[in-house]
Design a protein around this motif. Structure first.
Motif, short mmCIF file in Angstrom:
data_model
loop_
_atom_site.label_atom_id
_atom_site.label_comp_id
_atom_site.label_asym_id
_atom_site.label_seq_id
_atom_site.Cartn_x
_atom_site.Cartn_y
_atom_site.Cartn_z
N PHE A 366 0.80 -1.12 -0.13
CA PHE A 366 -0.26 -0.05 -0.15
C PHE A 366 0.85 1.15 -0.06
O PHE A 366 1.80 1.34 0.78
N PHE A 369 -3.55 5.64 0.76
CA PHE A 369 -4.54 4.61 1.17
C PHE A 369 -5.36 5.47 2.27
O PHE A 369 -4.81 6.44 2.95
N LYS A 500 -7.40 1.88 -1.29
CA LYS A 500 -6.37 2.33 -2.12
C LYS A 500 -6.72 3.71 -2.64
O LYS A 500 -7.87 3.72 -3.14
#
Length: 502
Positions: A366, A369, A500
């Motif tokens: 990630f 996010f 995301k």
């Protein structure tokens, strides 16, 4: 409410600079700021709460204008104070008041604050008025003696109308929640409290914890907010403009009343706590400042309540994906001391030697996010939520950042919402043994940490930032991890979801 019957109305101050409103409203949908009168009948921006107002907020207006303004604000419930609706049991007076309220579309649910002592005739007049007007509770400031409470025990059972003891802040008879609990213990369940959130904040009490302690004895709520003044310069400026009683508050307590959402009240937490006790009575906004022209400030207060309801009720959370299945550690990997972790009642619970559990599922890594985790910490517990980290077999994670979980852990001053050792928070925002949502937003070089929808950390990494010695705390990308800190700490995590960002 800070004025009992007969108290003067000079308790006011100018509207203060709205330090936090822009960042708060940026997370609210635009529709939350639409005037309530424009909403369709099927919409309920207050999430089932009977949103009303303590008419003391509108004390600068005669009763007819105050009722009209309440209607324009989209509020249909009142807790009245004496100068708007004087108390009398004369049938003609009762009839006139009922007609006035009905003509305005306002339901009178509560009245106060009323003083009580052991004078039964005087007390019966109050209860007779309450019964005639159909009140659901009486906000009260009873004398703290056995004779008064014995009388109230008898009258609440006879009339079936609760007494809601109102706190009035430092120096008052009912300063702390324990002052109320002491006098209601063993008495009729119809003797309880009106929780004034602002006055409890003035008394250094957490209103969420107060509601939890009182439980079903909460018969009323006055929603107001308080802000602590840390800057000597700001304090000096405020002291030049405040009326005498507010100057006294600021000098003695270092605090001022402010618009809901601009201070230290956890509005989301208060609403969650009220739902947990099935609170179904008038939720009274009380805004004590700027009595000559409070309407725009009241609009902002109500917008904050609607924002908090929307945050609490955002079940869909568009774009978010659950990354914990609620039952197993699939897609998660525990490093050292796996005995620290267990799954209990739909939550991941950590208690034991240092250990971390890393998300190792397919959605990692990630970069930008939003992560939301519901968290509960038991007393004197430490924990954390890591981002932009990576799995390691043992030790404190060297990669990425920790967002702190610590409400009352004695050994570390960094509190819940801190970006640990990077941008720390020293104020406690959450009581122990209560669930909250920790919300982490990373976008570019900016990190925001929200606690129950309120921004407590807003950090932007500078260009050319060097990592701390021994750690790789630089915004980049990576996975998430939950921290088990020590054998004396117990922390619960659940409902782990992520979205995301581009």
């Amino acid at each position: 409410m800070s004025s009992c019957l007969g108290e003067t109305d000079n308790m006011r101050q100018p509207t203060f600079t709205r330090f936090f409103l822009p960042q708060m409203l940026s997370f609210a949908a635009c529709c939350l700021l639409i005037h309530p009168a424009l909403l369709s009948a099927s919409d309920d921006p207050y999430g089932g709460f009977k949103m009303g107002i303590q008419s003391y907020s509108l004390r600068g207006y005669p009763v007819e204008e105050a009722l009209k303004h309440s209607q324009e604000l989209g509020l249909t419930y009142w807790e009245a104070y004496s100068k708007h609706l004087p108390m009398s049991t004369l049938p003609s007076h009762i009839e006139d008041q009922k007609k006035l309220l009905e003509g305005s579309g306002i339901t009178l649910d509560a009245y106060g604050v009323v003083g009580f002592d052991s004078n039964e005739n005087k007390a019966r007049e109050v209860f007779d008025y309450a019964k005639a007007m159909g009140l659901l509770s009486i906000s009260a400031n009873p004398k703290k003696d056995e004779a008064t409470f014995a009388l109230l025990d008898k009258l609440v059972e006879e009339y079936q109308i609760p007494i809601a003891i109102h706190n009035h802040g430092p120096g008052a008879a009912y300063d702390k929640v324990d002052d109320v609990l002491q006098w209601v213990e063993g008495r009729s369940p119809l003797i309880g409290a009106c929780v004034d959130t602002g006055h409890y904040l003035r008394s250094d009490e957490d209103p969420v914890e107060v509601i939890q302690k009182l439980g079903k004895r909460v018969f009323g709520v006055h929603l107001k907010d308080v802000r602590t003044i840390y800057s000597d310069e700001e304090k000096a400026t405020l002291l030049e403009s405040l009326p005498p009683n507010r100057k006294k508050h600021l000098e003695q307590e270092g605090k001022i009343f402010t618009i809901l959402g601009e201070g230290e009240l956890n509005v989301v937490g208060v609403l969650r706590a009220l739902r947990n006790i099935d609170f179904d009575r008038n939720l009274s906004l009380e805004y004590e400042e700027n009595p000559e022209n409070p309407l725009s400030d009241i609009e902002l207060c109500l917008a904050e309540v609607r924002r908090a309801v929307a945050y609490l009720d955002d079940e869909e959370e568009e774009g978010f994906v659950q990354i914990w299945d609620g039952e197993t550690f699939d897609d998660w990997t525990i490093n050292e001391s796996p005995e620290t972790w267990k799954i209990e009642d739909g939550a991941i619970v950590c208690n034991g030697p240092r250990s971390h559990v890393f998300y190792t599922g397919d959605l990692a890594p990630f970069k930008n996010f939003e992560l939301k985790v519901d968290v509960m910490a038991e007393p004197n517990s430490n924990g954390g939520i890591y981002f932009h980290t990576k799995y390691q077999d043992e030790g404190w994670p060297k990669a990425g950042f920790e967002t702190q979980v610590n409400n009352t852990y004695h050994k570390d001053p960094r509190k819940t919402g801190s970006l640990y050792a990077v941008d720390d928070v020293n104020e406690q925002h959450i009581p122990d043994n209560t669930w909250w949502t920790q919300h982490i937003i990373v976008n570019g070089k900016n990190v925001k940490i929200l606690v129950d929808g309120k921004v407590v950390t807003d950090y932007t990494e500078s260009e050319g930032q060097e990592p701390q010695q021994g750690f790789d705390r630089l915004i980049s990308e990576g996975t998430f991890a939950l921290q088990g800190h020590d054998p004396g700490s117990t922390v619960h995590f659940k409902n782990i979801r992520v979205k995301k960002l581009p």
